[in-house]
Design an enzyme around this catalytic site. Sequence first.
Site, PDB file in Angstrom:
ATOM      1  N   PHE A 137       0.865  -1.185   0.000  1.00 19.07           N
ATOM      2  CA  PHE A 137       0.000   0.000   0.000  1.00 19.07           C
ATOM      3  C   PHE A 137       0.900   1.233   0.000  1.00 19.07           C
ATOM      4  O   PHE A 137       1.720   1.405   0.899  1.00 19.07           O
ATOM      5  CB  PHE A 137      -0.926   0.034   1.212  1.00 19.07           C
ATOM      6  CG  PHE A 137      -1.919   1.166   1.126  1.00 19.07           C
ATOM      7  CD1 PHE A 137      -3.098   1.017   0.407  1.00 19.07           C
ATOM      8  CD2 PHE A 137      -1.652   2.390   1.715  1.00 19.07           C
ATOM      9  CE1 PHE A 137      -4.005   2.070   0.295  1.00 19.07           C
ATOM     10  CE2 PHE A 137      -2.551   3.444   1.605  1.00 19.07           C
ATOM     11  CZ  PHE A 137      -3.726   3.286   0.891  1.00 19.07           C
ATOM     12  N   ASP A 222       9.407   2.566   1.488  1.00 18.78           N
ATOM     13  CA  ASP A 222       8.243   3.296   1.988  1.00 18.78           C
ATOM     14  C   ASP A 222       8.165   3.024   3.491  1.00 18.78           C
ATOM     15  O   ASP A 222       7.717   1.962   3.930  1.00 18.78           O
ATOM     16  CB  ASP A 222       6.990   2.799   1.261  1.00 18.78           C
ATOM     17  CG  ASP A 222       5.706   3.446   1.775  1.00 18.78           C
ATOM     18  OD1 ASP A 222       5.738   4.053   2.866  1.00 18.78           O
ATOM     19  OD2 ASP A 222       4.675   3.331   1.093  1.00 18.78           O
ATOM     20  N   LYS A 251       2.827   9.996   8.290  1.00 18.32           N
ATOM     21  CA  LYS A 251       2.116   9.518   9.484  1.00 18.32           C
ATOM     22  C   LYS A 251       2.682  10.092  10.790  1.00 18.32           C
ATOM     23  O   LYS A 251       2.351  11.204  11.160  1.00 18.32           O
ATOM     24  CB  LYS A 251       2.097   7.986   9.508  1.00 18.32           C
ATOM     25  CG  LYS A 251       1.151   7.400   8.441  1.00 18.32           C
ATOM     26  CD  LYS A 251       0.882   5.939   8.689  1.00 18.32           C
ATOM     27  CE  LYS A 251       0.023   5.284   7.641  1.00 18.32           C
ATOM     28  NZ  LYS A 251      -1.393   5.544   7.772  1.00 18.32           N
TER      29      LYS A 251
HETATM   30  N1  PLP Z   1       2.506   4.145   2.488  1.00 18.37           N
HETATM   31  C1  PLP Z   1       2.175   3.310   3.496  1.00 18.37           C
HETATM   32  C2  PLP Z   1       3.096   2.178   3.835  1.00 18.37           C
HETATM   33  C3  PLP Z   1       0.986   3.490   4.203  1.00 18.37           C
HETATM   34  O1  PLP Z   1       0.668   2.641   5.189  1.00 18.37           O
HETATM   35  C4  PLP Z   1       0.149   4.573   3.843  1.00 18.37           C
HETATM   36  C5  PLP Z   1      -1.137   4.790   4.552  1.00 18.37           C
HETATM   37  O2  PLP Z   1      -1.659   3.938   5.211  1.00 18.37           O
HETATM   38  C6  PLP Z   1       0.533   5.414   2.797  1.00 18.37           C
HETATM   39  C7  PLP Z   1       1.721   5.173   2.146  1.00 18.37           C
HETATM   40  C8  PLP Z   1      -0.323   6.581   2.391  1.00 18.37           C
HETATM   41  O3  PLP Z   1      -0.249   7.573   3.361  1.00 18.37           O
HETATM   42  P1  PLP Z   1      -1.307   8.772   3.383  1.00 18.37           P
HETATM   43  O4  PLP Z   1      -2.613   8.196   3.776  1.00 18.37           O
HETATM   44  O5  PLP Z   1      -0.742   9.721   4.411  1.00 18.37           O
HETATM   45  O6  PLP Z   1      -1.316   9.368   2.020  1.00 18.37           O
END
Ligand code: PLP
Length: 400
Positions: A137, A222, A251
């Site tokens: 994700f 990520d 986050k």
């Molecule tokens: N990358 C990861 C690993 C995530 O868990 C998330 C959100 O859950 C995101 C990216 C996307 O983040 P945002 O919701 O702040 O755009």
Amino acid sequence: MNNAEIVELAHQNLINTYGCVPLAFVRATGAYLYDADGNRYLDFFCGLAVNNLGHGNPRVVRAIKEQAEKVTHVSNVFHTEPMARLAARLCAHFGDGRVFFCNSGAEANEAALKLARRWGHDRGGGRFEVISTLGSFHGRTFGTLSATGQEKYHIGFQPLVPGFRLVPYDDAGAIEKSVHDETVAILVEPIQGEGGVVMPHGDYLKRLRDLCDRRRLLLIFDEVQTGMGRTGRLFAWQHAGVKPDIMTLAKALGGGLPIGAAIAKAEIAQSFTPGSHGSTFGGNPVSCAAALAVLDALEQDGVLENATQVGAYMLERLRKFGKGCSRVKEVRGLGMMIGIVLKGEAKSAADACIRQRLLVNATADNVLRLLPPLTLTRDEAEAGLAIIERALSAGTTAAG
Ligand code: PLP
């Protein structure tokens, strides 16, 4: 307004993109949230891995107040001290890096993807494709959605952005086979979060590093969910000792305020030049001041040590419990990122916990995900685990 009134007002006026729990919170402190009817909830959810220091951390609250009284926004046409200092602190932790600030995880990944393409472009040879993994994700913008390896999020949004290739997670051989002339980067989560707290085995990350070095590809981690201490180290890649070329954060970085960051090795970062990327709010001084306070707390208040110790205790206790509970298939995780894999769906178990005033969430259909504050005490851990164990035990005989 009470819970029901707030929920109703929201339902009438918001676009329905979230399957919301019908609760409205009005205040919070430490590991606890209070709803508008005065009920107290233990928080093993942390606003989706955001409130890593719990709620109302004094360092963070003070930093926000002080900065809000000085200046709240100037745009990236000018500089501010919080942004400059935060960039320096993140670069020091990353080692020889440069930072681009934005407002969310998706934007941080979008910046990383654009930087990788620009880097490929600068080197000639038409390299643009990014390999990412199934179950991942990375966000909801078109670029990050295209990198996200979960079909359910793609439905109705095709055609996606070209130039992405998805391969199974935790399979370095599959990635190696997928690399071809157009490949420019590999994007992975060091532990898949939303995909169900999926941990790679053995030397997966190291093999990806070796592959990138051999084929001159960029390795992008990520760390939006795993970063900022969630796994007991500041960044999850530090457990494996495998440094990426680009890392993304969001986050928990802002202690509850919106901020994202893409941090790249200095030489790679040169591919972005004035005008190639930007964000009006990126590096907002209040968010940066909050993030500096988050780093202070993580560095000085024993938070990472606590996450390691209490997280290990929770994992051990849940594994023991799981052996005797017919609903539990596996318990996995690192630090304060824990997944209880169930034999059936996990939503009813999450609902049962919430009814007993413990906030958790279900992800990847059958995983009960625990993301408690890194500051959780042993007593708070016990209280939350007792609720989870009750909910899962009840579920074996009757509806949770
Ligand atoms: N990358 C990861 C690993 C995530 O868990 C998330 C959100 O859950 C995101 C990216 C996307 O983040 P945002 O919701 O702040 O755009």
